[in-house]
Design a protein around this motif. Structure first.
Motif, PDB file in Angstrom:
ATOM      1  N   ALA A 101       0.114  -5.691   0.825  1.00  0.00           N
ATOM      2  CA  ALA A 101       0.874  -6.391   1.577  1.00  0.00           C
ATOM      3  C   ALA A 101       1.157  -5.639   2.602  1.00  0.00           C
ATOM      4  CB  ALA A 101       1.988  -7.093   0.755  1.00  0.00           C
ATOM      5  N   ARG A 102       1.788  -6.079   3.881  1.00  0.00           N
ATOM      6  CA  ARG A 102       2.305  -5.072   4.865  1.00  0.00           C
ATOM      7  C   ARG A 102       3.599  -5.449   5.232  1.00  0.00           C
ATOM      8  NH1 ARG A 102       2.781  -6.281   9.868  1.00  0.00           N
ATOM      9  NH2 ARG A 102       1.409  -8.033   9.894  1.00  0.00           N
ATOM     10  N   VAL A 103       4.506  -4.769   5.798  1.00  0.00           N
ATOM     11  CA  VAL A 103       5.970  -5.163   6.444  1.00  0.00           C
ATOM     12  C   VAL A 103       5.781  -4.066   7.704  1.00  0.00           C
ATOM     13  CG1 VAL A 103       8.270  -4.594   6.078  1.00  0.00           C
ATOM     14  CG2 VAL A 103       7.184  -5.979   4.425  1.00  0.00           C
ATOM     15  N   THR A 104       6.235  -4.929   8.591  1.00  0.00           N
ATOM     16  CA  THR A 104       6.684  -4.075  10.082  1.00  0.00           C
ATOM     17  C   THR A 104       8.151  -3.983  10.442  1.00  0.00           C
ATOM     18  OG1 THR A 104       4.493  -4.472  10.716  1.00  0.00           O
ATOM     19  CG2 THR A 104       5.917  -3.790  12.417  1.00  0.00           C
ATOM     20  N   LEU A 105       8.602  -3.096  10.862  1.00  0.00           N
ATOM     21  CA  LEU A 105       9.901  -3.089  11.338  1.00  0.00           C
ATOM     22  C   LEU A 105       9.931  -2.904  12.768  1.00  0.00           C
ATOM     23  CD1 LEU A 105      11.512  -0.646   8.663  1.00  0.00           C
ATOM     24  CD2 LEU A 105      12.753  -2.759   9.395  1.00  0.00           C
ATOM     25  N   TYR A 106      10.458  -3.762  13.649  1.00  0.00           N
ATOM     26  CA  TYR A 106      10.136  -3.587  15.027  1.00  0.00           C
ATOM     27  C   TYR A 106      11.559  -2.812  15.622  1.00  0.00           C
ATOM     28  CZ  TYR A 106       6.301  -6.565  14.773  1.00  0.00           C
ATOM     29  OH  TYR A 106       5.187  -7.210  14.417  1.00  0.00           O
ATOM     30  N   SER A 107      11.288  -2.063  16.764  1.00  0.00           N
ATOM     31  CA  SER A 107      12.534  -1.504  17.297  1.00  0.00           C
ATOM     32  C   SER A 107      13.477  -0.507  16.548  1.00  0.00           C
ATOM     33  CB  SER A 107      13.230  -2.259  18.235  1.00  0.00           C
ATOM     34  OG  SER A 107      12.298  -2.949  19.163  1.00  0.00           O
ATOM     35  N   VAL A 108      12.713   0.431  15.635  1.00  0.00           N
ATOM     36  CA  VAL A 108      13.421   1.234  14.850  1.00  0.00           C
ATOM     37  C   VAL A 108      14.171   2.568  15.875  1.00  0.00           C
ATOM     38  CG1 VAL A 108      13.719   2.803  12.855  1.00  0.00           C
ATOM     39  CG2 VAL A 108      12.085   0.753  12.885  1.00  0.00           C
ATOM     40  N   PRO A 109      15.474   2.659  15.786  1.00  0.00           N
ATOM     41  CA  PRO A 109      15.999   3.632  16.542  1.00  0.00           C
ATOM     42  C   PRO A 109      15.367   4.877  16.356  1.00  0.00           C
ATOM     43  CG  PRO A 109      17.788   2.304  15.506  1.00  0.00           C
ATOM     44  CD  PRO A 109      16.477   2.102  14.864  1.00  0.00           C
ATOM     45  N   ASP A 110      15.168   5.619  17.348  1.00  0.00           N
ATOM     46  CA  ASP A 110      14.270   6.848  17.477  1.00  0.00           C
ATOM     47  C   ASP A 110      15.184   8.160  17.016  1.00  0.00           C
ATOM     48  OD1 ASP A 110      12.336   8.883  17.510  1.00  0.00           O
ATOM     49  OD2 ASP A 110      12.467   8.864  19.709  1.00  0.00           O
ATOM     50  N   THR A 111      15.624   8.243  15.668  1.00  0.00           N
ATOM     51  CA  THR A 111      16.571   9.382  15.447  1.00  0.00           C
ATOM     52  C   THR A 111      16.122   9.920  14.274  1.00  0.00           C
ATOM     53  OG1 THR A 111      18.182   7.468  15.628  1.00  0.00           O
ATOM     54  CG2 THR A 111      19.354   9.435  15.150  1.00  0.00           C
ATOM     55  N   ALA A 112      16.650  11.517  14.371  1.00  0.00           N
ATOM     56  CA  ALA A 112      16.232  12.227  13.152  1.00  0.00           C
ATOM     57  C   ALA A 112      16.632  11.779  11.850  1.00  0.00           C
ATOM     58  CB  ALA A 112      16.783  13.798  13.449  1.00  0.00           C
ATOM     59  N   GLY A 113      15.823  11.706  11.040  1.00  0.00           N
ATOM     60  CA  GLY A 113      16.579  11.434   9.479  1.00  0.00           C
ATOM     61  C   GLY A 113      16.313   9.961   9.018  1.00  0.00           C
ATOM     62  N   LEU A 114      16.017   9.004  10.160  1.00  0.00           N
ATOM     63  CA  LEU A 114      15.532   7.700   9.875  1.00  0.00           C
ATOM     64  C   LEU A 114      14.675   7.357   8.726  1.00  0.00           C
ATOM     65  CD1 LEU A 114      16.822   5.113  12.545  1.00  0.00           C
ATOM     66  CD2 LEU A 114      17.944   5.717  10.627  1.00  0.00           C
ATOM     67  N   ALA A 115      13.483   8.084   9.021  1.00  0.00           N
ATOM     68  CA  ALA A 115      12.575   7.679   8.288  1.00  0.00           C
ATOM     69  C   ALA A 115      12.617   8.019   6.811  1.00  0.00           C
ATOM     70  CB  ALA A 115      11.112   8.496   8.835  1.00  0.00           C
ATOM     71  N   ALA A 116      13.183   9.218   6.683  1.00  0.00           N
ATOM     72  CA  ALA A 116      13.621   9.573   5.286  1.00  0.00           C
ATOM     73  C   ALA A 116      14.597   8.567   4.423  1.00  0.00           C
ATOM     74  CB  ALA A 116      14.294  10.928   5.429  1.00  0.00           C
ATOM     75  N   ASP A 117      15.509   8.090   5.276  1.00  0.00           N
ATOM     76  CA  ASP A 117      16.499   6.959   4.707  1.00  0.00           C
ATOM     77  C   ASP A 117      15.676   5.893   4.493  1.00  0.00           C
ATOM     78  OD1 ASP A 117      18.240   8.994   5.127  1.00  0.00           O
ATOM     79  OD2 ASP A 117      19.293   8.074   7.065  1.00  0.00           O
ATOM     80  N   ILE A 118      14.937   5.439   5.355  1.00  0.00           N
ATOM     81  CA  ILE A 118      14.137   4.112   5.024  1.00  0.00           C
ATOM     82  C   ILE A 118      13.311   4.278   3.853  1.00  0.00           C
ATOM     83  CG2 ILE A 118      12.379   2.461   6.134  1.00  0.00           C
ATOM     84  CD1 ILE A 118      13.554   3.188   8.681  1.00  0.00           C
ATOM     85  N   PHE A 119      12.380   5.254   3.861  1.00  0.00           N
ATOM     86  CA  PHE A 119      11.579   5.325   2.767  1.00  0.00           C
ATOM     87  C   PHE A 119      12.244   5.794   1.334  1.00  0.00           C
ATOM     88  CE2 PHE A 119       8.746   4.660   6.210  1.00  0.00           C
ATOM     89  CZ  PHE A 119       7.659   3.967   5.945  1.00  0.00           C
ATOM     90  N   ASP A 120      13.462   6.214   1.362  1.00  0.00           N
ATOM     91  CA  ASP A 120      14.029   6.621   0.070  1.00  0.00           C
ATOM     92  C   ASP A 120      14.550   5.370  -0.295  1.00  0.00           C
ATOM     93  OD1 ASP A 120      13.749   9.379  -0.104  1.00  0.00           O
ATOM     94  OD2 ASP A 120      15.557   9.707   0.967  1.00  0.00           O
ATOM     95  N   GLU A 121      15.049   4.353   0.626  1.00  0.00           N
ATOM     96  CA  GLU A 121      15.707   3.072   0.255  1.00  0.00           C
ATOM     97  C   GLU A 121      14.548   2.270  -0.319  1.00  0.00           C
ATOM     98  OE1 GLU A 121      18.542   1.704   2.881  1.00  0.00           O
ATOM     99  OE2 GLU A 121      18.477  -0.233   2.151  1.00  0.00           O
TER     100      GLU A 121
END
Ligand code: ADP
Ligand code: ASP
Ligand code: MG
Length: 616
Positions: free
Chosen positions: A473-493
């Motif tokens: 399946a796929r999920v898309t998050l739109y307009s994620v703020p472009d800030t250092a560290g967010l990808a890490a937080d999102i994928f950890d969660e």
């Protein structure tokens, strides 16, 4: 159409029963008289050990760079044909001197240019691909007891025009000759002790690998590990040529590049950096199937390899596409973009030539979760912003600003503890991977000596298979703020919720935000949407969309990225079938796209029809 169909033709030839060894000496290994003599002694030693020896040499020291500089002093954009005429002289100097060196030591040797070696290429000046090698002249000289000194990096097209194979191409000459001659091995002598976990000149803590697989080396070389020309590994894999990378100055053990290494299996075997990358983005493309991807085809038509291709279909139905190319290719790529933008009625395009691409490579990463998270976290901890993300089964690539590139490489190398030797793997733990296609291996006599003097379609495209996976399946998050560290937080969660993510794609940010898509097993869809909505709310994203089932179509083969036309062909074929591509990832061994689940079977048929003639 994709380039010439792969065909091999084997022509039987009388053989002597001796094994052949190909030795290649890079520029720094033949930079002066002493080094040439040292290389000559290595070749003589191999002959005295009972082998027939072919020595491939590069231009001395930095001669190729010097020749390029000379050309640029005369012409802003030197014509490619004349460039080849000029660059080929570098190797011609080295072969003559090497043959003289061997003769001065009392042994017989003969130097040969690309044309004399029988290396026929296509017409792409400065980026030519080998089409066939007629080895009769080489085998004749070998049977007379001569050491054959072959000019690396060059060939001729069918009209006898001199061509070159692209920077670093002598490795490809060496492995191609080893393939056609059925050599026992190809030894690559260079200025480091072997293949390291990353460039030891960038990170002194890099560790030498004792063995590495063809697939991993192919990806690492494409991702920036300049120790081997990536196309040489395509040959090695296709024709099962064992490669030994060794230091020409020492007797260090070096690295073996083989189909199935015995070494321990870590999720990541190495990290690499392409420092001089450029990003190109096209935005606001009216979203009809295949539209944005016209861009890919137009760049591919100029024989420019693309490293990351990221497409996002926005909420407003207008698609954005970003991709990266080598910075040297930017001017040519921009011409293609200009044409594509007007053809597509795109709103705008822009580029950034101050970016670098950091990648990690490892075959086992496909079966392990958390590899991408670890990479994101390493950069987050160093405060490095990730500009784009593209993951595939064997490689994760992140785009970062050029000024943070070395630090990013260092953090990633440390995060995966690449400097430490891993524990040995249990014998039964990893299934053997398939070797190069058996049909392509040269026929051998009872002594294991090849009986081939001519092979055709050598660098032609090979597709090993096309698959359809409907389990995700796929999920898309739109307009994620472009800030250092967010990808890490999102994928950890997401990982904490027990979701094993497969593909991740994050586009280039526009006005401070970027869209982020990922795929995962479809059973987890409800949980993934719940977590994504929670994250979106917290971060102030525009919204979340999901698709409870997607179809992932993958084309597997050898050198799919370097055969630039493959991605373009795939998108054209899907576009023509009215199928929209939602996500893309590319590597040398696999190009995958995500499409609507209802379109999976139709897409599979379209791709099978497109690539039929290249399927083994
Ligand atoms: P040659 O002239 O012998 O072909 P190259 O300069 O093309 O030599 O390749 C050797 C260089 O590759 C090394 O000096 C090293 O800086 C660089 N390199 C990049 N990545 C790696 C890696 N993973 N392992 C070893 N060397 C690497
Ligand atoms: N001399 C060529 C170059 O510098 C080829 C090679 O070294 O492999 O790119
Ligand atoms: Mg090289």
């Amino acid at each position: 159409m994709v380039g010439g169909a792969h065909s091999t033709g084997f022509f039987l030839y009388g053989f002597s029963g001796m094994s052949i060894v190909v030795q290649k000496f890079g520029g720094t290994s033949v930079a002066d008289r002493g080094l040439i003599l040292a290389a000559a002694r290595k070749a003589i030693r191999a002959q005295l050990q009972g082998h027939q020896v072919v020595v491939v040499v590069s231009a001395m020291g930095k001669n190729t760079d010097r020749l390029i500089q000379l050309a640029r002093e005369i012409h802003d954009n030197p014509p490619a044909r004349e460039m080849d005429m000029l660059l080929a002289t570098g190797e011609q100097v080295s072969v003559a001197l090497m043959a003289m060196a061997i003769q001065s030591l009392g042994y017989e040797a003969v130097s040969m240019t690309g044309a004399q070696l029988g290396i026929v290429t296509d017409d792409s000046h400065t980026k030519a691909r080998i089409q066939s090698i007629s080895a009769d002249r080489i085998t004749e000289a070998l049977s007379q007891g001569k050491i054959v000194i072959a000019a690396g990096f060059q060939g001729v097209n069918e009209r006898h025009e001199i061509t070159t194979l692209g920077r670093g191409g002598s490795d490809t000459t060496a492995v191609a000759l080893a393939a056609v001659l059925g050599a026992e091995r190809c030894e690559i002598y260079t200025d480091v002790d072997g293949v390291y976990t990353t460039d030891p000149r960038l990170l002194p803590e890099a560790r030498r690998l004792t063995q590495i697989s063809y697939d991993e080396m192919l990806e690492l070389a494409s991702a920036g590990a300049g120790v081997m020309h990536n196309r040489s590994i395509e040959f090695a894999k296709k024709f099962s040529v064992p490669i030994y990378v060794r230091n020409s100055m020492t007797d260090a053990r070096g690295t073996m590049i083989v189909a199935d290494p015995e070494s321990p299996h870590q999720p990541v075997c190495g990290a690499a950096l392409v420092k001089d990358q450029a990003r190109i983005s096209l935005s606001g493309v009216p979203d009809r199937p295949g539209a944005a991807l016209t861009l890919v085809s137009s760049i591919a038509a100029k024989k420019i390899a693309m490293d990351m291709i990221v497409q996002n279909v926005g909420e407003d139905g207008l698609a954005d596409i970003s991709l990266t190319v080598c910075r040297d290719d930017l001017p040519t790529a921009l011409k293609a973009v200009e044409e594509a933008a007007s053809e597509l009625d795109a709103e705008a395009y822009d580029h950034d030539d101050d970016v670098s691409c950091v990648s990690v490579v490892g075959l086992p990463m496909a079966e392990q979760s958390g590899v991408a998270n670890k990479m994101f976290r390493a950069l987050a901890d160093a405060g490095i912003n990730i500009l784009m993300i593209s993951t595939s089964h064997i490689k994760i690539s992140l785009l970062v600003s050029r000024e943070s590139a070395i630090e990013a490489l260092q953090c990633v190398h440390e995060a995966f503890q690449l400097e430490r030797a891993p524990e040995p793997r249990p014998a039964e733990s990893v299934p053997a991977r398939p070797h190069g296609p058996a049909s392509l291996r040269p026929a051998r006599n009872s002594n294991g000596v090849a009986i081939v003097t001519k092979m055709q379609g050598m660098e032609g495209l090979i597709v090993e298979g096309i698959t359809l996976d409907e389990s995700q399946a796929r999920v898309t998050l739109y307009s994620v703020p472009d800030t250092a560290g967010l990808a890490a937080d999102i994928f950890d969660e997401i990982a904490a919720a027990g979701i094993v993510v497969d593909m991740i794609v994050q586009g280039h940010s526009v006005e401070g935000t970027a869209d982020l898509s990922f795929t995962f097993p479809k059973e987890d869809c409800a949980t993934a949407v719940e977590v994504a909505e929670r994250i979106a709310k917290r971060l102030g994203c525009h919204g979340v969309t999901s698709c409870p089932q997607i179809a992932q179509l993958s084309v597997y083969g050898i050198g799919l990225r370097s055969h630039t036309q493959v991605a373009g062909q795939m998108f054209e074929s899907l576009g023509a079938a009215g199928i929209n591509v939602e996500m893309i990832n590319t590597s040398e061994i696999c190009v995958s796209v995500v499409v609507d689940a209802r379109q999976g079977a139709k897409g599979l048929t379209a791709l099978e029809n497109t690539f039929r003639e290249f399927i083994l």
